[in-house]
Write a protein that holds these residues in place. Sequence first.
Motif: not given
Length: 410
Positions: A114-119
Amino acid sequence: MITEGTAMADMEQRERARLFEGLNPQPGDSLLAIIGMVRRDPRPDKIDLGVGVYRDAAGNTPILRAVKKAERILNETQETKAYLGGEGDVRFVELMKDMVFGAGASSDPRIVGLQTPGGCGALRLGAELIRTANPNARIFVGQPTWPNHVPLIGSAGVGLVEHPYYDCEGRRVLFDEMMAALETARAGDLVLLHGCCHNPAGADLNADQWQAVADLVARRGLIPFIDMAYQGLGHGLEEDAAGARLVIAAADQALVAHSNDKNFGVYRDRVGSLHVKAADESQAQTVYSNLMVIARTIWSMPPDHGAAVVRIILDTPELAADWHAELAEMCARIRSLRARIAGFDPRLAYINEQNGMFSILPIGGAAVADLREKEGIYMANSGRFNVAGLSDDNVERFARAVVARLPENL
């Protein structure tokens, strides 16, 4: 006249007033505090080596050429700001699979992401998945580590087992001690590994050590949780992923938190992804369904702009070539800075053997405070400093100031 309704309203008001009385003041983040100290320092030659951003030869944090071009394309072609969905930019996630796991990984049905808000988002999503799957899970964490690892993962309810990793005074990886600690791990325990460019030490495992970790993970049935925040800034994209890929290949299951904030220079856009390798395709789909539910409860939908920019760059051959060239320039500059610092004194020679943006100086808190007060040089109290924060004009002043404060008996 006080009516029953008035009394009830007064009681509710008092209850609201007491809501926050149970809170205790919390200490501020020490690294973020450095930003404030730098801002308040009026000296024009001050040096900020606390915050982890790349700076060019002039001391600026540039927007990459490829990013600027991709943003123009996005601005001209994007037709809506409607939600993409909980998974984020699907093509971006596919591209990150190949970047992390190697060419062709995007077609591996055992790997979901999934894409996430940053690491940070990826680390927290991974921690929540671990706790959901096994409330008694433990994760082995080498010390020192990035200060936010412990609160990000631990506050999700995952048990932490700390073990030695790096000797700041001896300036070496404590590999034997690390391996002895991992030998005590139970099957199903996790191990947190810095994929490359260790933060804060800059001291990575070598190829033989990565292989030994892979062998141990396979033999003891451990699950690697790899934080890959600086891919491409150590020796190159493929080189920096080589060790992590060995360990992932050896494990039946693995998690990888990946960030593009640094290697694309899109810090404030918060571009990241979480990928999970499962034992088989069926288990991978179960993992994916859980990731979607957990992500929905944390941020619902990830931000689009930065991931769309990265996707456009990687899907546009001329932009991808330009980005690869810029990334190589950043990597070479960091290596050059390390070599320059190391050349000032034999006691700093270890810095040239390390990778990425950070290293830890073998000086105490008093020396760090003295550097701030007398030289206007700012870094973490631990002596951790951002190598990439130096400009061509101030690296010599920094190195000479540090050498003057190094212990003689190093």
